[in-house]
Design an enzyme around this catalytic site. Structure first.
Site, PDB file in Angstrom:
ATOM      1  N   GLY A  94       3.341  -4.166  -0.865  1.00  0.00           N
ATOM      2  CA  GLY A  94       2.698  -5.252  -0.134  1.00  0.00           C
ATOM      3  C   GLY A  94       1.253  -4.919   0.140  1.00  0.00           C
ATOM      4  N   GLY A 110      -1.676  -5.041   3.455  1.00  0.00           N
ATOM      5  CA  GLY A 110      -1.991  -5.277   4.855  1.00  0.00           C
ATOM      6  C   GLY A 110      -3.483  -5.239   5.075  1.00  0.00           C
ATOM      7  N   PHE A 134      -5.147  -2.851   6.243  1.00  0.00           N
ATOM      8  CA  PHE A 134      -5.633  -1.538   5.835  1.00  0.00           C
ATOM      9  C   PHE A 134      -5.883  -1.484   4.335  1.00  0.00           C
ATOM     10  CE2 PHE A 134      -5.121   2.844   4.541  1.00  0.00           C
ATOM     11  CZ  PHE A 134      -5.668   3.589   5.571  1.00  0.00           C
ATOM     12  N   GLY A 135      -5.000  -2.133   3.567  1.00  0.00           N
ATOM     13  CA  GLY A 135      -5.074  -2.090   2.113  1.00  0.00           C
ATOM     14  C   GLY A 135      -3.683  -2.173   1.517  1.00  0.00           C
ATOM     15  N   VAL A 140      -0.020  -1.110  -0.113  1.00  0.00           N
ATOM     16  CA  VAL A 140       0.990  -0.095   0.170  1.00  0.00           C
ATOM     17  C   VAL A 140       1.879   0.053  -1.063  1.00  0.00           C
ATOM     18  CG1 VAL A 140       2.864   0.622   1.709  1.00  0.00           C
ATOM     19  CG2 VAL A 140       0.956  -0.719   2.611  1.00  0.00           C
ATOM     20  N   LYS A 199      -0.121   4.239   1.938  1.00  0.00           N
ATOM     21  CA  LYS A 199      -1.110   3.245   2.354  1.00  0.00           C
ATOM     22  C   LYS A 199      -2.464   3.687   1.825  1.00  0.00           C
ATOM     23  CE  LYS A 199      -1.225   1.574   6.507  1.00  0.00           C
ATOM     24  NZ  LYS A 199      -1.210   1.409   7.981  1.00  0.00           N
ATOM     25  N   ASP A 226      -1.622  -3.936  18.214  1.00  0.00           N
ATOM     26  CA  ASP A 226      -1.366  -4.837  17.082  1.00  0.00           C
ATOM     27  C   ASP A 226       0.129  -4.927  16.800  1.00  0.00           C
ATOM     28  OD1 ASP A 226      -2.117  -6.650  15.145  1.00  0.00           O
ATOM     29  OD2 ASP A 226      -2.481  -5.140  13.608  1.00  0.00           O
TER      30      ASP A 226
END
Length: 801
Positions: free
Chosen positions: A490, A492, A494-495, A497, A511, A608
């Site tokens: 997926g 997110g 952050f970037g 995964v 990640k 979060d």
């Protein structure tokens, strides 16, 4: 093998080559009539005629292959490229055509395209569903021979058949590999049994799973790797740079085709009898003949091997020089099956632990001859003699002295190579150690130099930095199959995964910080420091990190059931979460937050908390993840203020969204929203366009006011839910989302309210969703934040996700 047999084979080859040359010398006159490119009802194409594509690039005609043995000559309907007289297509279905009276005919009034054979049943290529006289068979400039039903004016009505659907051993530009899901038609190349014997052989080339695959008798020998951009993982970029690849993947078909980048129609891919795929470049596209079941170089695959064989033995398989053959006095046996190629002989010999050598039995390179013992090699001046392949060579006595000197030379060379390799190894090891120290120092420097605000309790002494694993880039790249698309779990804030597997077979989640990510080095550092110091069953476990150049990666334990939102907001998957599992998830998240707020060595505010940041293990137990936005509090610190508001709309507490003030009660608010999502199966922001409520909180408050709280329940759990427990969860959720932070319970009190049925719950006050609050400027620079007001609720859009 007798001399007479070989002389006969030479004569047949001479006859074949003469016939082949006659094509090139008499192209215009082969048909005996003016060149034509199509057949209309009643037309025929006999063994002396041809069809030519409009620009003369391709020719369709019958071609005679002389049989290596027996009295019958084999005739096939074939297509040649006229520029070099290379074969590009032939009829591969059914038995060969067997006499000079064969002809291709498009029958009148029947709409049937057939190859008629004198004294035998015809081979039907295609026919119209209904008898018709409106059909035409045409040879196109692309090399595609098509059979169409047409209207009375000659325009195309529908395609009935095309040669591109039945490729042989050649792939032309525009010709497909793959499968037609509607018709079940498979498009694949089938190599010949030998390069001169036009019957289906051992090797097939397919397209499946977004990659090219070569099989030998259904065993996978080679894979191209998944196509990314215009490159395959296991095909040289020099080769792929010559072509443009087209891929179709939908409900109708999965297919692959190529075109030459320079627009040339002279391109072709040839699939040889040994499993090689050859293109326009001298370098092969694929070499399945180099795959031995042990090595995985260049796309080769592993398969089961006989227990009596060893890799080093297979690696020393050699070919004898022409001019020598094995003495017939040695132990040998034959298999006279003409459907066996030299690759079949190789596999058979390898599978027989007594076999030491093999070769083809017949002059057309079919059948097999095996030896179980070899004493010597006998010279012979017949230079066309087939090669003999040996697995464990035993040399004749006459060559002993020569090979002694060769052995000495090889030993001396091996010794020098050993010393050289040892030297290189020590140098490489020194370099790796230094690079490892440098990476570790960079990592520690990163952690120390770029602290987030309010992290003063983390020591500056490098020796006190928490222990963690630092993985090499090569290790993580290998574990994730070079960050392949099929390993991507997926994406997110952050970037991306990725799922990976370490050499220990432990699965991991990687990640990878994206250069385009709104998050950056501070978030990376936060996760690195925080999660390595935090240990709880309901927090995701950090295994280590990787820093390589500009790359920043975090390595976690792998969660096989992905995240909570993956199940919760999907109409089908949500059925897998009954009320018992949902309540267990609520309790687990609460336990994790209590640990962060109260019992960990550092007081941590997550900031979060949402469904996508709750991961589920194999037993659906929740684990809180994504600490990139988290903040650390001193033990005596109750709240803090920030100019950088981060988080996700719908989960932010009002004091944080509008004023930048956050505390443990900010996480309590987010948890209250999350609990309502778990009960309802609906996203918090799914109400933004509703006339009845601003968001999920407003919708629930409206139901609560009229004693219809159970209307909130997700229909998929209506049969499994415990009603009083659900109502208790809703009431506690409303207490968690109250407007004033001081009125919200702590996470410890909240969990007690949920699990202790004897605890009397206070009545919730009207939540913040409908209370107009005075907008407070949070001393935020103009270029960092923009404040908007909607229905009296002010929210900040800066850095929100």
């Amino acid at each position: 093998m007798s001399i007479n047999v070989h002389l006969k084979f030479l004569f047949l080859l001479f006859f074949s080559s003469s016939l082949w040359d006659s094509h090139a010398q008499h192209v215009p006159g082969v048909t005996g009539v003016a060149a034509r490119n199509s057949l209309k009802p009643g037309d025929t194409l006999n063994s002396s005629g041809s069809l030519n594509s409009p620009n003369g690039r391709f020719m369709l005609r019958f071609y005679l292959w002389p049989a290596a043995f027996g009295t019958t000559n084999y005739t096939y309907l074939t297509m040649f490229r006229t520029s070099d007289w290379r074969l590009v297509w032939y009829t591969r279905q059914g038995i060969p055509i067997t006499n000079d009276f064969d002809l291709l005919t498009l029958e009148n009034n029947a709409g049937s395209l057939k190859i008629r054979r004198h004294g035998d049943n015809p081979i039907e290529l295609s026919s119209s569903p209904q008898p018709t006289n409106n059909t035409v068979a045409s040879l196109l400039d692309s090399g595609n021979f098509v059979f169409n039903e047409v209207y009375s004016n000659g325009s195309k009505k529908r395609l009935l058949w095309k040669s591109f659907d039945y490729p042989g051993k050649v792939l032309l530009p525009g010709m497909k590999l793959g499968v037609n899901h509607k018709t079940g038609q498979n498009w694949s190349l089938i190599a010949w049994l030998t390069d001169d014997y036009p019957v289906p052989g051992a090797f097939t080339l397919e397209y499946s799973g977004h990659q090219l695959i070569i099989r030998r008798r259904n065993v996978v020998y080679w894979k191209s790797g998944v196509l990314r951009g215009n490159e395959f993982e296991n095909i040289s970029p020099k080769v792929t740079s010559m072509y443009h690849f087209s891929v179709v993947s939908n409900e109708n078909e999965e297919s692959f085709s190529f075109m030459s980048k320079n627009g040339s129609q002279e391109s072709r891919w040839l699939f040889t009898s040994t499993g090689q795929l050859l293109g326009d470049d001298p370098q092969p596209i694929a070499q399945a003949d180099k795959c031995d079941g042990y090595n995985i170089d260049g796309g080769c695959q592993r398969w089961n091997q006989p227990l009596c064989r060893h890799h080093h033995q297979h690696g020393y398989t050699v070919e004898l020089n022409r001019g020598y053959f094995v003495s017939e006095d040695d132990s040998s046996y034959n298999i006279s099956d003409t459907n066996l190629s030299i690759s079949d002989c190789k596999v058979s010999c390898w599978g027989n632990c007594n076999c030491v050598a093999y070769t083809s039995l017949f002059a057309n390179r079919t059948g097999c001859k095996f030896w179980t013992n070899i004493s010597n090699f006998v010279p012979n001046d017949l230079t066309y003699l087939d090669l003999v392949y040996i697995l464990s060579p035993k040399l004749s006595h006459s060559g002993k002295n020569k090979w002694v000197w060769i052995s000495v030379a090889i030993s001396a060379s091996a010794l020098l190579v050993t010393f050289f390799c040892r030297f290189c190894y020590l140098q490489r090891r020194k370099t790796v150690v230094l690079q490892g120290v440098d990476n570790e120092n960079r990592l520690l420097s990163l952690v120390i130099s770029e602290r987030s605000i309010n992290a003063n309790d983390i020591p500056n002494d490098r020796k006190k930095v928490p222990d963690r694993n630092v993985y090499s880039y090569e290790c993580i790249s290998t574990a994730t199959n070079n960050f392949s698309l099929e390993r991507k779990l997926g994406e997110g804030g952050f970037g991306p995964v990725y799922m990976g597997k370490l050499p220990t077979n432990q699965k991991i989640a990687v990640k990878r910080l994206s250069r385009n990510s709104g998050q950056g080095i501070i978030e990376f550092k936060n996760e690195l420091i925080l999660i390595s110091r935090l240990q709880h069953i309901n927090l995701v476990k950090l295994l280590g990190c990787c820093i390589f150049g500009e790359e920043r990666m975090l390595i976690y334990e792998y969660m096989p059931n992905k995240s909570l939102d993956y199940f919760l907001f999907d109409s089908n998957r949500s059925k897998l979460l009954d009320w018992k599992k949902r309540f267990n998830i609520i309790e687990g998240i609460a336990q994790g937050l209590i640990y962060l707020h109260k019992y960990s060595r550092l007081r941590v505010i997550h900031r979060d908390l949402k469904a996508s940041n709750i991961l589920l293990d194999e037993n659906m137990n929740p684990k809180i993840s994504d600490f990139g936005m988290a903040r650390i509090f001193k033990l005596n610190e109750l709240e803090a203020n920030t100019k950088r508001i981060v988080g996700t709309y719908g989960y932010m507490s009002p004091e944080y969204a509008m004023e930048g003030v956050f505390s443990t009660k900010s996480d309590v608010y987010s948890f209250g929203v999350l609990m309502l999502e778990i009960v309802s199966g609906r996203k918090s922001n799914s109400f933004y366009h509703s006339n009845d409520a601003l968001n999920l909180v407003g919708y629930v408050w409206g139901l609560w006011q009229v004693d219809k709280g159970l209307d909130l329940v997700d229909p998929t759990i209506s049969d499994s839910c415990v009603k009083y427990q659900v109502l208790r969860c809703i009431q506690v959720s409303l207490l968690c989302v109250e407007d004033s932070a001081i009125d919200r319970p702590t996470m410890s009190d909240m969990l007690s309210m949920l699990t202790n049925e004897s605890t009397k719950l206070p009545l919730p006050k009207k939540p913040a969703f409908s209370i107009a609050r005075k907008k407070i400027e949070a001393n935020t620079p103009n270029n960092e934040s923009n404040i908007y007001t909607m229905n009296g609720l002010s929210i900040s859009v800066m850095d929100a996700r």
